[in-house]
Design a protein around this motif. Structure first.
Motif, PDB file in Angstrom:
ATOM      1  N   THR A   1       0.845  -1.209   0.000  1.00 32.97           N
ATOM      2  CA  THR A   1       0.000   0.000   0.000  1.00 32.97           C
ATOM      3  C   THR A   1       0.880   1.260   0.000  1.00 32.97           C
ATOM      4  OG1 THR A   1      -0.062   0.109   2.404  1.00 32.97           O
ATOM      5  CG2 THR A   1      -1.808  -1.163   1.330  1.00 32.97           C
ATOM      6  N   GLN A   2       0.259   2.346  -0.390  1.00 31.17           N
ATOM      7  CA  GLN A   2       0.979   3.631  -0.393  1.00 31.17           C
ATOM      8  C   GLN A   2       1.403   3.992   1.027  1.00 31.17           C
ATOM      9  OE1 GLN A   2      -2.116   5.974  -2.211  1.00 31.17           O
ATOM     10  NE2 GLN A   2      -1.143   5.907  -4.216  1.00 31.17           N
ATOM     11  N   GLU A   3       0.531   3.685   1.976  1.00 29.35           N
ATOM     12  CA  GLU A   3       0.809   3.978   3.391  1.00 29.35           C
ATOM     13  C   GLU A   3       2.038   3.197   3.861  1.00 29.35           C
ATOM     14  OE1 GLU A   3      -1.619   6.000   5.293  1.00 29.35           O
ATOM     15  OE2 GLU A   3       0.180   6.170   6.526  1.00 29.35           O
ATOM     16  N   GLU A   4       2.087   1.920   3.476  1.00 27.09           N
ATOM     17  CA  GLU A   4       3.209   1.061   3.879  1.00 27.09           C
ATOM     18  C   GLU A   4       4.520   1.576   3.292  1.00 27.09           C
ATOM     19  OE1 GLU A   4       2.325  -3.024   3.050  1.00 27.09           O
ATOM     20  OE2 GLU A   4       4.296  -3.678   3.771  1.00 27.09           O
ATOM     21  N   LEU A   5       4.477   1.926   2.016  1.00 26.53           N
ATOM     22  CA  LEU A   5       5.679   2.450   1.366  1.00 26.53           C
ATOM     23  C   LEU A   5       6.110   3.762   2.019  1.00 26.53           C
ATOM     24  CD1 LEU A   5       7.837   2.440  -0.841  1.00 26.53           C
ATOM     25  CD2 LEU A   5       6.183   3.496  -2.384  1.00 26.53           C
TER      26      LEU A   5
ATOM     27  N   ARG B   1       1.976   9.720   2.923  1.00 27.16           N
ATOM     28  CA  ARG B   1       1.284   9.022   1.826  1.00 27.16           C
ATOM     29  C   ARG B   1       1.013   9.987   0.676  1.00 27.16           C
ATOM     30  NH1 ARG B   1      -3.865   7.156   0.083  1.00 27.16           N
ATOM     31  NH2 ARG B   1      -4.950   8.670   1.360  1.00 27.16           N
ATOM     32  N   GLN B   2       0.767  11.252   1.034  1.00 32.39           N
ATOM     33  CA  GLN B   2       0.478  12.260   0.001  1.00 32.39           C
ATOM     34  C   GLN B   2       1.668  12.454  -0.935  1.00 32.39           C
ATOM     35  OE1 GLN B   2      -0.514  12.542   3.187  1.00 32.39           O
ATOM     36  NE2 GLN B   2      -2.700  12.362   2.729  1.00 32.39           N
ATOM     37  N   THR B   3       2.889  12.318  -0.385  1.00 33.00           N
ATOM     38  CA  THR B   3       4.081  12.450  -1.230  1.00 33.00           C
ATOM     39  C   THR B   3       4.182  11.267  -2.186  1.00 33.00           C
ATOM     40  OG1 THR B   3       5.242  13.774   0.396  1.00 33.00           O
ATOM     41  CG2 THR B   3       6.624  12.595  -1.163  1.00 33.00           C
ATOM     42  N   ILE B   4       3.841  10.068  -1.706  1.00 34.61           N
ATOM     43  CA  ILE B   4       3.842   8.884  -2.590  1.00 34.61           C
ATOM     44  C   ILE B   4       2.828   9.082  -3.717  1.00 34.61           C
ATOM     45  CG2 ILE B   4       3.415   6.374  -2.706  1.00 34.61           C
ATOM     46  CD1 ILE B   4       5.982   7.086  -1.153  1.00 34.61           C
ATOM     47  N   ILE B   5       1.655   9.616  -3.350  1.00 36.27           N
ATOM     48  CA  ILE B   5       0.621   9.871  -4.364  1.00 36.27           C
ATOM     49  C   ILE B   5       1.155  10.859  -5.410  1.00 36.27           C
ATOM     50  CG2 ILE B   5      -1.683  10.906  -4.766  1.00 36.27           C
ATOM     51  CD1 ILE B   5      -2.420   9.875  -1.904  1.00 36.27           C
ATOM     52  N   ALA B   6       1.774  11.943  -4.929  1.00 32.59           N
ATOM     53  CA  ALA B   6       2.329  12.956  -5.844  1.00 32.59           C
ATOM     54  C   ALA B   6       3.413  12.362  -6.735  1.00 32.59           C
ATOM     55  CB  ALA B   6       2.872  14.128  -5.046  1.00 32.59           C
ATOM     56  N   LEU B   7       4.237  11.474  -6.160  1.00 30.52           N
ATOM     57  CA  LEU B   7       5.308  10.830  -6.942  1.00 30.52           C
ATOM     58  C   LEU B   7       4.711   9.944  -8.032  1.00 30.52           C
ATOM     59  CD1 LEU B   7       7.771   9.849  -4.065  1.00 30.52           C
ATOM     60  CD2 LEU B   7       8.305  11.353  -5.974  1.00 30.52           C
ATOM     61  N   GLU B   8       3.704   9.160  -7.659  1.00 28.30           N
ATOM     62  CA  GLU B   8       3.094   8.251  -8.633  1.00 28.30           C
ATOM     63  C   GLU B   8       2.424   9.010  -9.782  1.00 28.30           C
ATOM     64  OE1 GLU B   8       2.243   4.314  -5.877  1.00 28.30           O
ATOM     65  OE2 GLU B   8       0.546   5.399  -6.712  1.00 28.30           O
TER      66      GLU B   8
ATOM     67  N   MET C   1      -5.974  14.399   2.419  1.00 26.85           N
ATOM     68  CA  MET C   1      -5.358  15.666   2.820  1.00 26.85           C
ATOM     69  C   MET C   1      -4.154  15.407   3.734  1.00 26.85           C
ATOM     70  SD  MET C   1      -7.355  18.923   4.496  1.00 26.85           S
ATOM     71  CE  MET C   1      -8.276  19.616   3.141  1.00 26.85           C
ATOM     72  N   ALA C   2      -3.024  16.030   3.423  1.00 27.69           N
ATOM     73  CA  ALA C   2      -1.812  15.834   4.220  1.00 27.69           C
ATOM     74  C   ALA C   2      -1.994  16.416   5.623  1.00 27.69           C
ATOM     75  CB  ALA C   2      -0.637  16.507   3.527  1.00 27.69           C
ATOM     76  N   PRO C   3      -1.313  15.836   6.629  1.00 27.25           N
ATOM     77  CA  PRO C   3      -1.471  16.345   8.008  1.00 27.25           C
ATOM     78  C   PRO C   3      -1.180  17.844   8.120  1.00 27.25           C
ATOM     79  CG  PRO C   3      -0.254  14.283   8.021  1.00 27.25           C
ATOM     80  CD  PRO C   3      -0.437  14.654   6.591  1.00 27.25           C
ATOM     81  N   LEU C   4      -0.137  18.289   7.424  1.00 28.91           N
ATOM     82  CA  LEU C   4       0.221  19.713   7.482  1.00 28.91           C
ATOM     83  C   LEU C   4      -0.863  20.580   6.826  1.00 28.91           C
ATOM     84  CD1 LEU C   4       2.527  21.797   8.167  1.00 28.91           C
ATOM     85  CD2 LEU C   4       3.199  21.572   5.789  1.00 28.91           C
TER      86      LEU C   4
ATOM     87  N   ASP D   1       7.124  15.770   5.736  1.00 26.32           N
ATOM     88  CA  ASP D   1       8.308  15.278   5.032  1.00 26.32           C
ATOM     89  C   ASP D   1       8.912  16.386   4.173  1.00 26.32           C
ATOM     90  OD1 ASP D   1       6.644  15.464   2.893  1.00 26.32           O
ATOM     91  OD2 ASP D   1       6.475  13.327   2.514  1.00 26.32           O
ATOM     92  N   GLU D   2       9.838  16.018   3.268  1.00 25.30           N
ATOM     93  CA  GLU D   2      10.553  17.037   2.483  1.00 25.30           C
ATOM     94  C   GLU D   2       9.635  17.873   1.588  1.00 25.30           C
ATOM     95  OE1 GLU D   2      13.268  14.453   0.281  1.00 25.30           O
ATOM     96  OE2 GLU D   2      11.971  14.741  -1.456  1.00 25.30           O
ATOM     97  N   ARG D   3       8.565  17.255   1.086  1.00 20.06           N
ATOM     98  CA  ARG D   3       7.632  17.985   0.228  1.00 20.06           C
ATOM     99  C   ARG D   3       6.888  19.043   1.047  1.00 20.06           C
ATOM    100  NH1 ARG D   3       2.542  16.075  -0.930  1.00 20.06           N
ATOM    101  NH2 ARG D   3       1.487  17.082  -2.647  1.00 20.06           N
ATOM    102  N   ASP D   4       6.494  18.650   2.261  1.00 20.95           N
ATOM    103  CA  ASP D   4       5.815  19.603   3.148  1.00 20.95           C
ATOM    104  C   ASP D   4       6.751  20.750   3.521  1.00 20.95           C
ATOM    105  OD1 ASP D   4       3.452  17.979   3.338  1.00 20.95           O
ATOM    106  OD2 ASP D   4       4.567  16.661   4.663  1.00 20.95           O
ATOM    107  N   ARG D   5       8.021  20.382   3.803  1.00 19.17           N
ATOM    108  CA  ARG D   5       8.991  21.434   4.173  1.00 19.17           C
ATOM    109  C   ARG D   5       9.194  22.432   3.037  1.00 19.17           C
ATOM    110  NH1 ARG D   5      11.313  19.814   9.041  1.00 19.17           N
ATOM    111  NH2 ARG D   5      11.055  17.577   9.350  1.00 19.17           N
ATOM    112  N   LEU D   6       9.168  21.926   1.819  1.00 16.60           N
ATOM    113  CA  LEU D   6       9.303  22.790   0.636  1.00 16.60           C
ATOM    114  C   LEU D   6       8.126  23.772   0.570  1.00 16.60           C
ATOM    115  CD1 LEU D   6      11.210  22.932  -1.898  1.00 16.60           C
ATOM    116  CD2 LEU D   6       9.473  21.631  -3.100  1.00 16.60           C
ATOM    117  N   ILE D   7       6.935  23.252   0.853  1.00 23.00           N
ATOM    118  CA  ILE D   7       5.737  24.092   0.838  1.00 23.00           C
ATOM    119  C   ILE D   7       5.810  25.128   1.963  1.00 23.00           C
ATOM    120  CG2 ILE D   7       3.239  24.052   1.249  1.00 23.00           C
ATOM    121  CD1 ILE D   7       3.211  21.399  -0.374  1.00 23.00           C
ATOM    122  N   ILE D   8       6.303  24.711   3.139  1.00 33.65           N
ATOM    123  CA  ILE D   8       6.443  25.652   4.264  1.00 33.65           C
ATOM    124  C   ILE D   8       7.409  26.779   3.877  1.00 33.65           C
ATOM    125  CG2 ILE D   8       7.291  25.941   6.637  1.00 33.65           C
ATOM    126  CD1 ILE D   8       6.331  23.096   7.213  1.00 33.65           C
TER     127      ILE D   8
END
Lengths: 69, 145
Positions: free
Chosen positions: A19-23, A31-38, B1-4, B71-78
């Motif tokens: 799952t995306q969460e596991e990765l 998980r949102q970063t994995i989604i953005a990467l995919e 929706m991301a936690p941040l 994570d790094e993507r969130d930090r970039l947005i911050i």
């Protein structure tokens, strides 16, 4: 420099439908970063790219490819 | 929706409510002199002035410490959102400076209560602009990558 493509979605399915969460947990990102990467909407740092490759147990170039290369 | 992203949305709503509440208190007081003379209101203001930055600092530290939350993507947005934050603060200070100079030019002095108001409004605008910048950052990243 060309566009950076990745095979994360393919590799997840090849790894017992990880799952995306596991990765995300294995690679230390959200998980949102994995989604953005995919969706090819984000290019990760070298560090995150290596962590993702390590999570799949494959070399970096099996996950990420430069379209021009 | 991301936690941040969620946190930014909550901060934005809280900031808006705080702004409306502050404006309502000021309007209810009638004028700035009355506000200055009310000791209870001054004490509340001092508590807010000290409390808000403290809570903000603690929340930011807790949020940024969790790797699964940010994570790094969130930090970039911050980082990108700080540009919006900086601009908003500068423009609010410019607005205060021009308004107070023009209104109190004849008296040659500005009521001391404005010090608190300027600080409070800067604080709120700063938090609002950062939250707004973060929300726009996510929207832009999801749209354009």
């Amino acid at each position: 420099m060309g566009r950076i493509e990745n095979r994360i979605r393919r590799l997840r399915f090849d790894h017992d439908e990880m799952t995306q969460e596991e990765l995300a947990n294995r690679a230390g990102c959200t998980r949102q970063t994995i989604i953005a990467l995919e969706q090819n909407k984000y290019v990760p740092s070298i560090e995150l790219a290596f962590r993702i490759a390590k999570a799949f147990g494959v070399p970096l170039e099996e996950v990420f490819q430069n379209e021009d290369s | 929706m991301a936690p941040l992203q969620k946190r930014a949305l909550y901060s934005f709503v809280i900031g808006l409510v705080l702004t409306i509440a502050l404006t309502a208190v000021l309007v209810a007081q009638g004028d700035i002199a009355a506000f200055e003379k009310d000791p209870n209101l001054r004490l509340i203001m001092y508590a807010v002035l000290i409390g808000v930055p403290l809570v903000y600092l603690i929340l930011v530290n807790i949020t940024l410490r969790k790797p699964t939350q940010v994570d790094e993507r969130d930090r970039l947005i911050i980082e990108r959102s700080s540009r919006a934050q900086w601009l908003a603060v500068i423009f609010s200070l410019v607005a205060w400076t021009i308004a107070l100079t023009e209104i109190y030019r004849d008296q040659g002095q500005v009521p001391i209560a404005f010090l608190q108001l300027i600080f409070m409004s800067t604080l709120i605008i700063s938090a609002l602009a950062q939250s707004f910048g973060i929300l726009v950052g996510y929207w832009e990243m999801n749209r354009n990558g």
